[in-house]
Design a protein around this motif. Structure first.
Motif, short mmCIF file in Angstrom:
data_model
loop_
_atom_site.label_atom_id
_atom_site.label_comp_id
_atom_site.label_asym_id
_atom_site.label_seq_id
_atom_site.Cartn_x
_atom_site.Cartn_y
_atom_site.Cartn_z
N LEU A 38 -9.46 2.75 2.02
CA LEU A 38 -8.74 1.51 1.69
C LEU A 38 -8.53 0.66 2.93
O LEU A 38 -8.80 -0.55 2.93
CB LEU A 38 -7.41 1.86 1.03
N ARG A 71 -6.79 2.15 -6.71
CA ARG A 71 -7.57 2.65 -5.59
C ARG A 71 -8.51 1.57 -5.08
O ARG A 71 -8.88 0.66 -5.81
CB ARG A 71 -8.41 3.86 -6.02
N TRP A 72 -8.88 1.70 -3.82
CA TRP A 72 -9.95 0.86 -3.24
C TRP A 72 -11.03 1.84 -2.80
O TRP A 72 -10.86 2.58 -1.85
CB TRP A 72 -9.42 0.04 -2.07
N TYR A 125 -11.42 -3.74 -5.93
CA TYR A 125 -12.62 -3.70 -5.08
C TYR A 125 -13.86 -4.20 -5.81
O TYR A 125 -14.72 -4.86 -5.22
CB TYR A 125 -12.85 -2.28 -4.53
N ILE A 151 0.85 -1.19 0.00
CA ILE A 151 0.00 0.00 0.00
C ILE A 151 0.89 1.24 0.00
O ILE A 151 1.85 1.32 0.77
CB ILE A 151 -0.93 0.01 1.23
N ARG A 182 -3.06 3.84 -3.00
CA ARG A 182 -3.14 2.76 -3.98
C ARG A 182 -2.63 1.48 -3.34
O ARG A 182 -1.81 1.50 -2.43
CB ARG A 182 -2.29 3.07 -5.22
N GLU A 213 -8.80 8.61 0.72
CA GLU A 213 -8.58 7.32 0.05
C GLU A 213 -7.89 6.31 0.96
O GLU A 213 -8.21 5.12 0.93
CB GLU A 213 -7.77 7.53 -1.23
#
Length: 445
Positions: A232, A211-212, A265, A190, A198, A228
């Motif tokens: 995540l 991205r999640w 995701y 990560i 990311r 973000e």
């Protein structure tokens, strides 16, 4: 916000998710509460041994020690190959043998309890110094499960315009070269600069870090576009989610060049939703309708299908099902078959490809359980002397995955097909679509 403040905030989120925070220097060999013999140790061996004993009480001590030794000494010089071996041990267990009642018994020692989240130990450790062959490096945050360093988080200063995601990615590449032992055990990488985040695999280039965007699988960017990293962490790293992810959504493909892939995701949540639907649909009185998963071009449909197949195959409620993968073109059949064939670690099954209509009937007729069978929909065409396709199996734990269901596959209702050149000869006939032939062959799938 400074990098240290971002690190502390991330540790706070992880604490809310159930991770215990430890400070790296405290557990170093020269720290206040030492848990490592030297800075070269990347696995917390005492915690690993305790977890192995806790999760495998029926396995003799000598066999448990052998399992720990196999984990600590993977014996594979190439980093990604060692990572593949470790992932196999993590998911399937470590193979051991021992004597019991005068017999040699084979067994698998579990490193993780996949069913009971709380049976595992969850640690978030920051500033964990690691000594490599020539350099000592200190990653920002490493997540340990039962003493195993499975997730690495690299953060960059949000206030520094030059410290962006690329710098964080480059830092990880440096770590891979200078402290390589850590990455034998890594499952997820990560990177974040505070506003963006990311995640990617050990072999991914920066374009593959993604991205999640959801926590619950329904709402996108629930915490806003500048949160973000928190999204995540709450979406992937929550212990229950992480166990599911590691078990079914990490795959290795080797077609001469080994590659590690991890799901996005949309793939993760699509599979989770589809599994629930398929299990319900296959029960007595169920609808026998699994549902539809929509994909845009380039969004990783093959990975979704592979992860779904793996999840279905190992779902206890499905009682060792058979997967039938349907396409409507030979090239697509071969392409998808190739993807599945390269993912045997995840699927635990060698898929087979149907060559002819007769071969289809042979492979599916009276198959008692298991197997992944690839076929084009055209092979479900009845023979010239048949009014309908014969039943091949009445089992309800057969799951059909249709890739790109086009109009050629439609048609449960018979329609009058008229050849205009032969109308005068009275040769018009009723015809159903391939979907009906498929249902005739597998009425309870």
């Amino acid at each position: 916000m400074t990098e240290d403040q971002l690190e502390q905030e991330a540790l706070g989120w992880l604490g809310e998710l159930g991770y215990q925070h430890l400070y790296g220097p405290d557990i170093a060999h020269d720290g206040d509460n030492p848990e490592r013999e030297s800075y070269r140790d990347v696995v917390l061996a005492m915690r690993l041994r305790a977890a192995v004993a806790r999760l495998n009480p029926a396995v003799p001590l000598a066999a448990r020690e052998e399992a720990v030794r196999q984990v600590l000494e993977l014996g594979v010089p190439v980093q990604l190959s060692a990572n593949r071996l470790f992932h196999r041990l993590l998911v399937s267990g470590v193979p051991v043998q021992y004597q019991k009642d005068g017999e040699t018994r084979g067994d698998f020692v579990r490193l993780i309890d996949w069913a009971d989240v709380k049976a595992n130990e969850w640690l978030a450790i920051n500033q964990f110094s690691i000594q490599g062959p020539k350099h000592t490096r200190r990653p920002d945050i490493i997540l340990f499960v039962n003493g195993l360093p499975l997730v690495l988080v690299e953060l960059k200063n949000p206030a520094d315009v030059n410290a962006d995601l690329v710098k964080a990615f480059d830092q990880i590449q440096t770590y891979k070269e200078q402290i390589p032992d850590l990455f034998q055990y890594n499952e997820i990488l990560i990177i974040s600069d505070g506003s963006e985040a990311r995640m990617g695999s050990l072999s991914a280039d920066i374009e593959r870090f993604a991205r999640w965007r959801t926590i619950d699988g329904v709402n996108l960017d629930p915490l806003g576009q500048f949160s973000e990293l928190e999204t995540l962490m709450r979406g992937v790293l929550a212990p229950e989610m992480l166990l599911d992810y590691l078990r079914y959504f990490v795959l290795f493909e080797d077609d001469g060049r080994l590659v590690k892939k991890i799901a996005g995701y949309h793939q993760f949540h699509a599979v989770r939703a589809a599994i629930n639907q398929v299990v319900d649909a296959s029960r007595p009185g169920g609808s026998h309708k699994g549902g539809v998963v929509w994909h845009t071009q380039g969004s990783g449909k093959s990975i979704t299908m592979t992860c779904f197949a793996a999840r279905v195959m190992q779902a206890s409620q499905m009682e060792n099902p058979t997967i039938v993968v349907i396409t409507d073109r030979n090239d697509l059949d071969g392409q998808l078959f190739g993807v599945f064939s390269l993912s045997q670690d995840l699927l635990r099954e060698q898929p087979v490809q149907v060559a002819t209509r007769g071969d289809l009937r042979e492979k599916l007729s009276n198959r008692p359980s298991g197997g992944i069978v690839f076929a084009t929909i055209q092979k479900f065409m009845p023979g010239e002397d048949e009014d309908s396709f014969p039943v091949l199996s009445t089992r309800s734990n057969i799951v059909v995955i249709a890739d790109e269901a086009h109009r050629t596959q439609y048609g449960f209702n018979a329609e009058l097909k008229v050849d205009t050149l032969k109308v005068a000869e009275g040769q018009a006939r009723y015809q159903v679509g391939y979907a009906q032939h498929l249902r005739d062959a597998l009425p309870n799938a």
